[in-house]
Design a protein around this motif. Structure first.
Motif, PDB file in Angstrom:
ATOM      1  N   GLU A 176       9.716  -0.469   3.378  1.00 28.03           N
ATOM      2  CA  GLU A 176      10.517  -0.726   2.927  1.00 28.03           C
ATOM      3  C   GLU A 176      11.164  -2.236   3.857  1.00 28.03           C
ATOM      4  N   LYS A 180       8.521  -8.090   2.940  1.00 30.58           N
ATOM      5  CA  LYS A 180       9.725  -8.798   3.105  1.00 30.58           C
ATOM      6  C   LYS A 180      10.181  -9.296   1.746  1.00 30.58           C
ATOM      7  N   HIS A 181       8.564  -9.428   0.901  1.00 34.29           N
ATOM      8  CA  HIS A 181       8.762  -9.600  -0.695  1.00 34.29           C
ATOM      9  C   HIS A 181       8.427  -9.268  -1.636  1.00 34.29           C
ATOM     10  N   TYR A 192      12.424  -0.216  -7.300  1.00 35.97           N
ATOM     11  CA  TYR A 192      12.967  -1.016  -5.304  1.00 35.97           C
ATOM     12  C   TYR A 192      14.382  -0.872  -5.282  1.00 35.97           C
ATOM     13  N   TYR A 197      16.064  -0.882  -1.708  1.00 34.72           N
ATOM     14  CA  TYR A 197      15.540  -2.523  -1.808  1.00 34.72           C
ATOM     15  C   TYR A 197      16.314  -3.086  -1.603  1.00 34.72           C
ATOM     16  N   SER A 200      17.264  -9.281  -2.648  1.00 35.92           N
ATOM     17  CA  SER A 200      16.709 -10.314  -2.690  1.00 35.92           C
ATOM     18  C   SER A 200      15.588 -10.411  -2.182  1.00 35.92           C
ATOM     19  N   LYS A 201      15.464  -8.710  -2.062  1.00 35.07           N
ATOM     20  CA  LYS A 201      14.010  -8.687  -1.352  1.00 35.07           C
ATOM     21  C   LYS A 201      12.859  -8.759  -3.414  1.00 35.07           C
TER      22      LYS A 201
END
Length: 368
Positions: A176, A180-181, A192, A197, A200-201
């Motif tokens: 994690e 970034k995405h 996730y 996570y 925002s990712k």
């Protein structure tokens, strides 16, 4: 005496029930299904009568007794190799980030670099691709890469669907901080989010949706003809394929799924692809609508107008009755005379995207 037996029977049932409840409540099992996520799922035109459905309807899936026998007790030299898998472990962190390359990590896992972007596809290093630690064991020598081998700056990780041979709880949690995405189909973001996570990712989208990572990379979530579910709940998350588009490259990843006309449409939509990473393995006539035959994989490459093909969904887990090396033999034969270049790397071997002069051995022949 009868009362004592009843008490013991009740106690045994209670223990079994508690164990079953604990098992199905493990965080690996189901995604976090918030009201917002559920509303997005139910708004999808592909969510019909309480479940996601493919564009082309499935034919009945009918596993046979011989399938279950091989699935539970794979035969060395048949459904699993009799010797360890060959591999060429590349240091992913040492690769020139400006080179467009893809590295097969085994099964359907890939590390890819495009236009300076670092991409991870369906990463898995699980010893067993199942919810229980004794079914579907990875081939000896096939677990070459783990979380520590992944570079620290992954621009995007994609997940095609939530089956155990594609979504690895331990791997996903461990990396994690490096990611970034995340881009995936509807509902899968719940895994996730549940596993740590930040929202925002996570981008979880319906089919035919572009996700712009930045000016140099767009990831398209595209249709697949498959199914989903970790154990109890089926088709509540959306299975997908992906197109990775940069200013100078176009790459397609099929995920899992049976053959249909979507590949021709996708090929036309994007004007062909520099590279296609295509499912080739774990097929059977009894479930032909959820996994392609190698000959269909070859036709898919033609439909997509792919210049280069790397087959996957093989080389790690025994999920069907075919010989473990049959997918390679059949895709090689089916690719003869086709316009695309077939690359057959070992696990860990670098494929230079666009370099059709690069050569690869039939490494599986060394293992017989």
């Amino acid at each position: 005496m009868f009362v004592t037996v009843l008490k013991w029977l009740a106690a045994i049932i209670a223990v079994i029930g508690a164990g079953a409840y604990w098992f199905v409540s493990l965080p690996q099992m189901d995604p976090l299904m918030t009201p917002e996520r559920k509303a997005c799922i139910e708004a999808s035109p592909h969510y019909v009568n309480g479940q996601f459905v493919p564009e082309t309807p499935h034919t009945p899936v009918t596993p046979s007794w011989s399938f279950w026998k091989e699935f539970l007790f794979p035969t060395p030299g048949k459904t699993i190799p009799a010797v360890p898998m060959v591999a060429e472990k590349t240091d992913l962190k040492a690769l020139d980030p400006q080179q467009d390359v893809v590295v097969w990590l085994g099964h359907s896992s890939f590390y890819m670099q495009l236009h300076g972007k670092k991409i991870l596809i369906d990463p898995i290093a699980a010893t067993y691709a199942s919810p229980v630690p004794f079914v579907d064991k990875a081939f000896d020598g096939s677990n070459v890469y783990g979380p520590d081998d992944i570079p620290d700056d992954i621009d995007v990780m994609v997940l095609s669907h939530d089956h155990w041979d594609h979504l690895d709880y331990d791997f996903v949690r461990a990396i994690e901080p490096k990611v970034k995405h995340v881009v995936t189909g509807l509902g899968n973001g719940g895994y996730y989010e549940k596993w740590g996570y930040p929202l925002s990712k996570i981008a979880e989208e319906d089919w035919n949706t572009p996700v712009k990572i930045d000016d140099d990379l767009t990831v398209w979530v595209l249709p697949a003809r498959h199914f989903s579910g970790r154990m109890l709940h089926r088709n509540q998350t959306l299975y997908a394929s992906f197109a990775f588009i940069t200013p100078d490259r176009k790459v397609f990843y099929s995920g899992d799924g049976g053959y249909d006309g979507r590949f021709k449409r996708i090929g036309d939509q994007f004007g062909g692809f520099d590279l296609a990473l295509l499912e080739d393995g774990q097929y059977n006539e009894n479930w032909a609508s959820v996994h392609m035959m190698p000959e269909e994989t070859a036709q898919t490459a033609v439909d997509l107008r792919a210049r280069e093909v790397v087959p996957c969904h093989n080389g790690k887990y025994p999920l069907s009755m075919h010989d473990w090396d049959e997918p390679y033999k059949r895709i090689v034969a089916a690719s003869a005379g086709k316009d695309y270049y077939l690359a057959t790397p070992e696990i860990g071997q670098v494929v230079r995207i666009g370099d059709t002069q690069q050569t690869f051995t039939h490494w599986w022949e060394q293992m017989r």
